[in-house]
Each structure stands twice: as structure tokens, then as C-alpha cells.
Design a protein around this motif. Structure first.
Motif, mmCIF file in Angstrom:
data_model
loop_
_atom_site.group_PDB
_atom_site.id
_atom_site.type_symbol
_atom_site.label_atom_id
_atom_site.label_comp_id
_atom_site.label_asym_id
_atom_site.label_seq_id
_atom_site.Cartn_x
_atom_site.Cartn_y
_atom_site.Cartn_z
ATOM 1 N N VAL A 78 0.818 -1.217 0.000
ATOM 2 C CA VAL A 78 0.000 0.000 0.000
ATOM 3 C C VAL A 78 0.851 1.266 0.000
ATOM 4 C CG1 VAL A 78 -0.332 0.231 2.507
ATOM 5 C CG2 VAL A 78 -2.148 0.962 0.915
ATOM 6 N N THR A 79 2.014 1.196 0.646
ATOM 7 C CA THR A 79 2.874 2.383 0.670
ATOM 8 C C THR A 79 3.260 2.788 -0.748
ATOM 9 O OG1 THR A 79 3.722 1.594 2.778
ATOM 10 C CG2 THR A 79 4.931 3.381 1.747
ATOM 11 N N GLY A 80 3.492 1.784 -1.589
ATOM 12 C CA GLY A 80 3.819 2.070 -2.984
ATOM 13 C C GLY A 80 2.654 2.721 -3.722
ATOM 14 N N GLN A 83 10.769 10.367 7.186
ATOM 15 C CA GLN A 83 9.679 9.651 7.839
ATOM 16 C C GLN A 83 9.945 8.163 7.706
ATOM 17 O OE1 GLN A 83 7.445 10.939 9.730
ATOM 18 N NE2 GLN A 83 6.606 12.853 8.915
ATOM 19 N N SER A 84 9.312 7.397 8.575
ATOM 20 C CA SER A 84 9.474 5.949 8.561
ATOM 21 C C SER A 84 8.094 5.304 8.574
ATOM 22 C CB SER A 84 10.286 5.560 9.797
ATOM 23 O OG SER A 84 10.147 4.192 10.075
ATOM 24 N N VAL A 85 7.999 4.079 8.119
ATOM 25 C CA VAL A 85 6.697 3.405 8.067
ATOM 26 C C VAL A 85 6.852 1.890 8.048
ATOM 27 C CG1 VAL A 85 6.589 3.375 5.522
ATOM 28 C CG2 VAL A 85 4.470 3.273 6.835
ATOM 29 N N GLY A 86 5.805 1.200 8.423
ATOM 30 C CA GLY A 86 5.720 -0.241 8.196
ATOM 31 C C GLY A 86 5.737 -1.079 9.448
ATOM 32 N N GLU A 87 6.379 -0.607 10.489
ATOM 33 C CA GLU A 87 6.515 -1.361 11.734
ATOM 34 C C GLU A 87 7.003 -0.365 12.786
ATOM 35 O OE1 GLU A 87 10.181 -3.720 11.535
ATOM 36 O OE2 GLU A 87 10.542 -2.800 9.604
ATOM 37 N N PRO A 88 6.943 -0.776 14.041
ATOM 38 C CA PRO A 88 7.428 0.134 15.079
ATOM 39 C C PRO A 88 8.915 0.413 14.899
ATOM 40 C CG PRO A 88 6.157 -1.684 16.014
ATOM 41 C CD PRO A 88 6.378 -2.023 14.579
ATOM 42 N N ILE A 89 9.319 1.638 15.156
ATOM 43 C CA ILE A 89 10.751 1.947 15.077
ATOM 44 C C ILE A 89 11.315 1.989 16.494
ATOM 45 C CG2 ILE A 89 10.410 4.489 14.926
ATOM 46 C CD1 ILE A 89 12.892 4.344 12.912
ATOM 47 N N SER A 149 7.551 8.620 12.581
ATOM 48 C CA SER A 149 7.130 7.258 12.298
ATOM 49 C C SER A 149 5.633 7.317 12.022
ATOM 50 C CB SER A 149 7.446 6.377 13.501
ATOM 51 O OG SER A 149 6.892 5.098 13.332
ATOM 52 N N THR A 150 5.291 7.257 10.748
ATOM 53 C CA THR A 150 3.896 7.436 10.345
ATOM 54 C C THR A 150 3.156 6.118 10.504
ATOM 55 O OG1 THR A 150 4.334 6.799 8.058
ATOM 56 C CG2 THR A 150 4.605 9.127 8.602
ATOM 57 N N TRP A 151 2.143 6.099 11.342
ATOM 58 C CA TRP A 151 1.380 4.854 11.493
ATOM 59 C C TRP A 151 0.180 4.866 10.570
ATOM 60 C CZ3 TRP A 151 -3.657 3.669 12.212
ATOM 61 C CH2 TRP A 151 -3.935 2.300 12.331
ATOM 62 N N TRP A 152 0.028 3.788 9.864
ATOM 63 C CA TRP A 152 -1.186 3.563 9.077
ATOM 64 C C TRP A 152 -1.195 2.141 8.588
ATOM 65 C CZ3 TRP A 152 -0.985 3.527 3.356
ATOM 66 C CH2 TRP A 152 0.306 3.713 2.849
ATOM 67 N N MET A 153 -2.175 1.752 7.815
ATOM 68 C CA MET A 153 -2.245 0.385 7.316
ATOM 69 C C MET A 153 -2.981 0.350 5.983
ATOM 70 S SD MET A 153 -4.672 -0.854 10.487
ATOM 71 C CE MET A 153 -4.745 -2.591 10.029
ATOM 72 N N THR A 154 -2.892 -0.800 5.311
ATOM 73 C CA THR A 154 -3.546 -0.948 4.013
ATOM 74 C C THR A 154 -4.992 -0.438 4.090
ATOM 75 O OG1 THR A 154 -2.189 -2.886 3.578
ATOM 76 C CG2 THR A 154 -4.169 -2.637 2.235
ATOM 77 N N GLU A 155 -5.661 -0.778 5.159
ATOM 78 C CA GLU A 155 -7.065 -0.431 5.303
ATOM 79 C C GLU A 155 -7.295 1.073 5.433
ATOM 80 O OE1 GLU A 155 -5.373 -2.710 6.777
ATOM 81 O OE2 GLU A 155 -6.506 -4.564 7.053
ATOM 82 N N THR A 156 -6.345 1.798 6.008
ATOM 83 C CA THR A 156 -6.598 3.228 6.220
ATOM 84 C C THR A 156 -6.314 4.035 4.959
ATOM 85 O OG1 THR A 156 -4.373 3.808 7.002
ATOM 86 C CG2 THR A 156 -5.953 3.037 8.669
ATOM 87 N N TRP A 195 2.140 5.247 20.732
ATOM 88 C CA TRP A 195 3.298 4.410 20.397
ATOM 89 C C TRP A 195 2.753 3.047 20.007
ATOM 90 C CZ3 TRP A 195 8.458 6.079 22.227
ATOM 91 C CH2 TRP A 195 8.429 7.306 22.902
ATOM 92 N N VAL A 196 2.725 2.749 18.733
ATOM 93 C CA VAL A 196 2.236 1.447 18.298
ATOM 94 C C VAL A 196 3.352 0.433 18.524
ATOM 95 C CG1 VAL A 196 1.462 0.071 16.329
ATOM 96 C CG2 VAL A 196 0.585 2.390 16.669
ATOM 97 N N ALA A 197 2.989 -0.690 19.180
ATOM 98 C CA ALA A 197 4.033 -1.613 19.628
ATOM 99 C C ALA A 197 4.023 -2.950 18.905
ATOM 100 C CB ALA A 197 3.890 -1.845 21.128
ATOM 101 N N GLY A 198 3.213 -3.086 17.857
ATOM 102 C CA GLY A 198 3.222 -4.350 17.112
ATOM 103 C C GLY A 198 1.837 -4.960 17.021
ATOM 104 N N ARG A 199 1.713 -6.012 16.243
ATOM 105 C CA ARG A 199 0.418 -6.613 15.977
ATOM 106 C C ARG A 199 -0.066 -7.413 17.184
ATOM 107 N NH1 ARG A 199 -2.492 -4.765 11.777
ATOM 108 N NH2 ARG A 199 -3.719 -6.629 12.151
ATOM 109 N N ALA A 200 -1.365 -7.383 17.385
ATOM 110 C CA ALA A 200 -1.978 -8.125 18.470
ATOM 111 C C ALA A 200 -2.741 -9.327 17.927
ATOM 112 C CB ALA A 200 -2.942 -7.204 19.234
#
Ligand code: WTA
Length: 670
Positions: free
Chosen positions: A324-326, A398-404, A425-432, A532-537
Motif C-alpha cells: 500500500v505504501t507504494g 519519515q518511517s513506516v511499516g513497523e514500530p521503530i 514514524s507514520t502509522w497507518w495500514m492498508t485499510e486506512t 506508540w504502536v508496539a506491534g500486531r496483536a
């Protein structure tokens, strides 16, 4: 839930780094939060203000319509627009006509280290190429608004041209990452009902030619909806072509007038621009639908806010168009803004580990959108790699994709950005569809914190909640939720392609009685409100920032003759963030061996994707399961990491501590 940390580093909640030299506006947290609160209260009109900054063919009648499936909304209903018009025509008709829109660098280099192939396209030239490609799609293959096509391509200029040409015609496309296997390609094409596939003969990766056409031929055997393929000659190698079905792009273009024009189709704001398949909690990847109008508005806003893109900037996001970033921040976002983008075909460390820094120096990159995994990989290569290049053109990272992790953030800030560039560190996901939580140096720069995502963007209401959906106290780990609709969210007609029920249950059923969108991430909110997003749950993995489902890897494993059952879990990895490991139960008559272990790994590499290869394969006699048959993944993870079982058992529903303990001990012995 365990202590908040990212890759074993504790989080500096109270550290605040300011950047007095930043020429944009800065803001203290208090006044910025007051501004955000107002934007959230009036989010519909705030988004409408932003939408007005874009050229529409027809203005919308209503900003937000809530009349579809429970959580599928129409943004800017009644509005008409076209994304290729936004990204091309308006720039080509302005002083940006001769501005470089796209710089492409191929991977091969000569003895001096210079790239052998570089192509630059101005806005005028990119529009010309998109028109000609759209002409082929329309007149040769009869593609029109509402039709579907698939894209399986490396990072070459034609990939960008393809997406823009599809958007020009209103043809809904799906891009499949060129590192996925033929099975992944065929199942996605079939699910969407694509009739045309755009691909290439191959590309260069780490000095080797990767051939694609054989993979697409295999995929086409299982995807009867596809009637034609268009093949871009990237390598110029011989490849099998099926008469009547396969066509080289260069042959097709021969019949097209040099100055062919295809009018951009005025599509409704809620017209599906693309469907992107992404891994969810269970089952096969499902297609997330993105609309046109809401998506364009979100990209426009976030390009301005998060990247501060201006004329004169050279923008580089090394993501692949398969993710999605692409889509959002390589192809559409920066071009909507009239920026100059770079795309690079190859690996970050080829032929030398300094390739990225050489690219930044060569083109004077000013805005750089990287990933934590790439950063950590570069940290390992050492600072000298970096220091031999002049990176003074950079002004924002900027950074993206996982927690830095905080130390990777500091490395970017100090060494790469020379302490002059904001780093986020930009948080987002395919869905957003686009960035949701980030520092926004192009709007107001608030103090930075190493490893934090920051506050939600204006108009977005986000929180961290417990199992019951109640806001958790600062510093406590909980689940990240988005509480209001946003432009760019999964769009009409069904959010998830062909599966409105799954859309509803996956994202909106977790907190009954609310309209909260469940992101699937753990997060912590600090006392300043920074997230602070810390990873998938859930059962989604982020391997080097790539999103994969445990189910997909497990299916690949059990398709091997020897495997009867498999469970895949993620364990932390110092560079890739996390990596998959697999527990495999063998069928009768198959014995564990080193050879078989290697074979299973190769099987996943070839049958699904090299990025999904398990770092370890354990053969076990049975998998620990709850009474309802769910695999006890946390327990598997604890065993693999050699950690005590701790409170693992209580986290697995329906399982007695005793049962879990027994399973844990048995596994440890094995
Ligand atoms: C993770 C990628 C922490 C998160 C754009 C999310 C992040 C998943 C960040 C979506 C970030 C993405 N900090 N975690 N800055 N950005 N993530 O769909 O777990 O490939 O849920 O979209 O990536 O992955 P996806």
C-alpha cells in the motif's frame, strides 16, 4: 500484557526533542491538541475544506453518507473527479509541464559504481505515456470504467504509467507484489475477476535477472478470467508468449499515435480505484477496496502535512508498488502534489551497502520515507557507509511499516538527518489508505519522541482501549482503535471485495456497541497523548515491514507432501523486526531431518514468497490447541524464545492452566 517495549528497548515516554531550526511552524503540545480536538469535533467540514483544495469535475453534494453496509461510507458523494487528471493533466497544463515527475534508476551499475540506466520523465512526458498506454487499454482491449485489471510488475516507470492509465479509464486495478508466487497471483486475479494482466519479462535483483513471465504463465492456468497479458520488456530476454493472449507493450504502442489523447473519465467519488489484497487474522488475504475521492483527499492532506512536499523537493520512498505504501506514497500521493519522485529497481545493498546513500546524494533527495528494517540493516553496515556521502540535501525523514525502536530513530535523526531534519514514524495500514498517526512537520511540528508515532492527524479520532473498549490509562498497553470514519477508509460497495460480512466482523465487531475500527495493533498512549504502536496483536506478521498472514505461510507448508499440520508464529528479530518460525507435524512415514527442514523452507520460498521463509522449522508430534481447536500461538512463541510460560495460559481462552502447562512442557522436551 507485557511491559511496553520495541525490540527490547524501553520507550522514552517523556523525552522531547525540539527542532528550533525547522523553518515550518512548530507548536507546543497543548495548543496543538486543542486544534486537533476542534478538527475531530468538526471532522466532516474540516475534510471538506481540504477536499476543496483539489480540482473536481463536479463538487460533492454531501461530505459523508452513511447508508451502505453498517460501516461502509460514501465520502464526497455526488462529486466527480479523476486521479490521473489530478496527478498529471493539471500539472502538465501548468508551469510544471517540464518539471521532472519521475526519476528511475535500474539496479545494474558500471565499474565506477554509476547506474547503467537512468530514465527521467517530465510531467508532460509522463502524461504522454499514460495517454498512450490508456489508448491501448481502451481501444485494443476495450477496457472501460468498472472493468478490472491486475498488475504484477517490478519497479519500472511503466508500473507507474500502468496505475495512472488504469485510473484514467476508471478501470479498477489490483497490484500483486512481484515477490509473490504464481498461486498468490492467480488467486487474487480470480477473486477480482481481472480480464487483463500487466506484467514484465523480469527485473534485476542483487545482480541477478529475476524472470516473471514463467510465473505469470503458471498463474494464468488457474485464472481463467484473464484474457490478455501485456508484457513490458525490462530485461529484453526471450520469454514464452502465447499467441493471441500475450502481447509486448512495445508492439502494442506501435499502432498508437505519438500524441494520442484519452480523456480522463469523470468517476464518482466512491468509484473503486483499486483493490489491494492484504493479510487478515484468518483465512486467505482479502481485497481492501479504496475509493477515489476520499482517498485523494487523504493523500493530498498527508503529503502536505507529513512530508511538507514543495516544488524543488526530490522525494524518495523506496517502497514497492506491491504494497500500500507504494500505491499511496510512491505513485499517487506525491504526483497529486506535483512532486518529483524517485523509483529504484533493486536492492538497498547492491552492489555495495551504500547504494541508498549514493542515490540520495546523486539526485539530491530532500524528503525520504524509509523503514525501520532498512534503517537497522544500514546501522549494521556501519556509519562509514553513510559518511562517505553528502546527505545535506535531506530536510525531512519519515518511517513506516513497523514500530521503530528508539535507537534506530536516533540513528536516523543524528547521522542521516544531521540533527536538522524532523524524523517521524507514520502509522497507518492498508485499510486506512494513508497516514493516520504521525508528526506533521508540514503543518505544525510538535516535539519529537524517539520511537513514537505521535498524535493522530487532524480529523482522525484514535485511542488505545482495553478488552472492553474503555480508554486505558497513560503508559498502559491496549488496542489501537479509530473511532470516526475517515476519507480513504475501505470504500463502497463492500469495504472488503465481495465480502461485506467479513469486513464487518474483522474490523467492527471487536468492541460491541461502538463504531470503533479495530486496527489489530497493540499501542500505548503516553501522558502527552502521543501514541506508540508496539506491534500486531493478532495473527498478522510484519516481516521486514511486509505484512503476511500466519495462515498463508501455514497453507504453503501443509501443501508439502510430508506435512500434516503447521503453526507459524512470529518471534522478534534484531533487523527484520520479526520473523516467522514454523512448528510442523509430519505425516506418518516421514521422519524429521535437516534435509526436510531445508526443503520445507524452500517450499515456502517458492510456493509463497521468499520474504515468508520461516527462519526456523521445528518438527513436533502435535500442536498445542485449545478445546475449540485454536492453536495456542503465544505458548509456541514462549517455547521458541525460551521464555517462561508466565501468564500465557490465561490469555488463551477456554484452556486450563494445567493443560497449557502440560503442552508447554511437552513441547520444550521435543
Ligand atoms: C504496522 C503499512 C508502528 C502496524 C503502511 C500496522 C506500524 C501494519 C507503522 C499495517 C508505524 C505500519 N509504527 N507500526 N509507523 N506503520 N505499522 O497494511 O502493525 O502493510 O497494523 O500497511 O503495519 O501494515 P500494512
Amino acid at each position: 500484557m507485557s511491559e511496553p517495549e520495541i525490540l527490547g528497548e524501553s520507550l522514552p515516554f517523556d523525552e522531547k526533542i525540539e527542532l528550533p531550526g525547522w523553518p515550518g511552524q512548530s507548536a507546543d503540545i497543548g495548543s496543538y491538541k486543542a486544534f486537533l480536538e476542534e478538527s475531530v469535533r468538526n471532522y466532516e467540514s474540516r475534510w471538506a475544506d481540504i477536499a476543496k483544495e483539489l480540482p473536481w469535475f463536479r463538487t460533492w453534494d454531501s461530505v459523508l453518507t452513511r447508508e451502505r453496509h453498517p460501516h461502509v461510507y460514501t465520502w464526497f458523494g455526488g462529486g466527480l473527479l479523476n486521479l490521473s487528471h489530478l496527478a498529471l493533466d493539471r500539472h502538465a497544463a501548468s508551469s510544471r509541464r517540464d518539471k521532472v515527475a519521475l526519476i528511475w534508476e535500474g539496479e545494474p551499475t558500471d565499474e565506477s559504481g554509476a547506474p547503467k540506466e537512468v530514465r527521467k520523465l517530465t510531467y508532460g512526458e509522463l502524461l504522454r505515456d499514460v495517454n498512450r498506454f490508456a489508448h491501448v487499454l481502451k481501444h485494443r482491449f476495450g477496457l472501460k470504467k468498472g472493468d478490472k485489471m491486475a498488475v504484477y510488475m517490478p519497479l519500472v516507470p511503466e508500473a507507474i504509467v500502468t496505475l495512472l492509465a488504469a485510473a484514467r479509464l476508471g478501470v479498477t486495478f489490483t497490484v500483486v507484489f512481484s515477490g509473490f508466487s504464481s498461486e498468490s497471483l492467480s488467486s487474487r486475479m480470480s477473486d477480482l475477476g481481472a480480464t487483463v494482466l500487466i506484467t514484465a519479462d523480469g527485473f534485476y535483483r542483487r545482480g541477478k535477472a529475476v524472470l516473471l513471465k514463467g510465473i505469470t504463465d503458471k498463474a494464468l492456468e488457474q485464472a481463467p478470467s484473464v484474457k490478455h497479458t501485456i508484457v513490458v520488456k525490462r530485461l529484453g530476454v526471450d520469454c514464452p508468449m502465447t499467441q493471441g493472449r500475450d502481447h509486448f507493450l512495445e508492439d502494442l504502442l506501435q499502432g498508437v499515435p505519438e500524441l494520442a489523447e484519452v480523456q480522463p473519465e469523470a468517476v464518482e467519488s466512491d468509484h473503486p480505484l483499486y483493490v489491494l489484497y492484504t493479510s487478515g487474522t484468518t483465512g486467505k488475504p482479502k481485497g481492501i477496496i479504496h475509493d477515489t475521492g476520499g482517498y485523494a483527499v487523504l493523500l493530498h492532506a498527508t503529503m502536505k502535512w507529513a512530508f511538507d512536499l514543495r516544488d524543488g523537493d526530490i522525494y524518495w520512498c523506496p517502497a514497492d508498488i506491491g504494497w500500500v505504501t507504494g500505491h499511496s506514497y510512491v505513485a499517487f500521493g506525491p504526483l497529486i502534489e506535483g512532486g518529483t519522485i524517485i523509483i529504484y529497481e533493486g536492492a538497498l545493498d547492491f552492489p555495495h551497502p551504500d547504494r541508498w546513500w549514493a542515490i540520495i546524494e546523486r539526485y539530491g533527495v530532500s524528503l525520504f520515507y524509509t523503514t525501520p528494517t532498512a534503517t537497522r540493516a544500514q546501522m549494521k553496515f556501519g556509519d562509514d557507509n553513510v559518511k562517505k556521502h553528502d546527505l545535506s540535501s535531506l530536510r525531512l525523514i519519515q518511517s513506516v511499516g513497523e514500530p521503530i525502536n528508539p535507537s534506530a530513530w536516533r540513528w536516523l535523526f543524528e547521522l542521516i538527518g544531521g540533527k536538522r531534519c524532523p524524523v517521524g514514524s507514520t502509522w497507518w495500514m492498508t485499510e486506512t489508505g494513508g497516514i493516520m498517526i504521525s508528526n506533521l512537520p508540514g503543518l505544525k511540528l510538535t516535539p519529537m519522541k524517539p520511537g513514537a508515532n505521535g498524535l493522530p492527524i487532524p480529523g482522525v479520532r484514535a485511542d488505545v482501549v482495553d478488552e472492553a473498549g474503555t480508554s486505558v490509562a497513560p503508559g498502559k498497553k491496549g488496542f489501537l482503535v479509530l473511532q470516526n470514519p475517515w476519507p480513504g477508509m475501505p470504500g463502497p460497495p463492500t469495504g472488503m471485495y465481495g465480502d461485506p460480512d467479513r469486513f464487518e466482523s474483522q474490523y467492527f465487531s471487536r468492541f460491541p456497541g461502538t463504531d470503533y475500527f479495530f486496527c489489530g495493533d497493540y499501542a500505548i498512549k503516553d501522558r502527552d497523548g502521543y501514541i506508540w504502536v508496539a506491534g500486531r496483536a493478532d495473527e498478522v506478521l510484519k516481516v521486514a515491514g511486509h505484512r503476511l498472514g500466519t495462515y498463508e505461510i501455514e497453507s504453503a507448508i501443509v501443501s508439502h507432501v510430508s506435512a500434516s499440520e503447521a503453526a507459524v508464529v512470529a518471534v522478534p528479530d534484531a533487523v527484520k523486526g520479526e520473523v516467522p518460525i514454523a512448528f510442523v507435524v509430519l505425516k506418518q512415514g516421514h521422519e524429521p531431518s535437516e534435509e526436510l527442514r531445508l526443503e520445507v523452507k524452500k517450499w515456502v520460498r517458492d510456493g509463497f514468497s521468499p520474504i515468508a521463509e520461516p527462519s526456523k522449522v521445528f518438527f513436533v508430534s502435535k500442536l498445542p490447541k485449545t478445546r475449540s481447536g485454536k492453536i495456542m500461538r503465544r505458548l509456541l512463541r514462549a517455547v521458541a524464545e525460551g521464555k517462561p510460560m508466565g501468564d500465557v495460559a490465561t490469555l488463551e481462552d477456554e484452556t486450563s492452566i494445567e493443560e497449557a502447562r502440560r503442552a508447554y512442557e511437552d513441547l520444550k522436551v521435543e
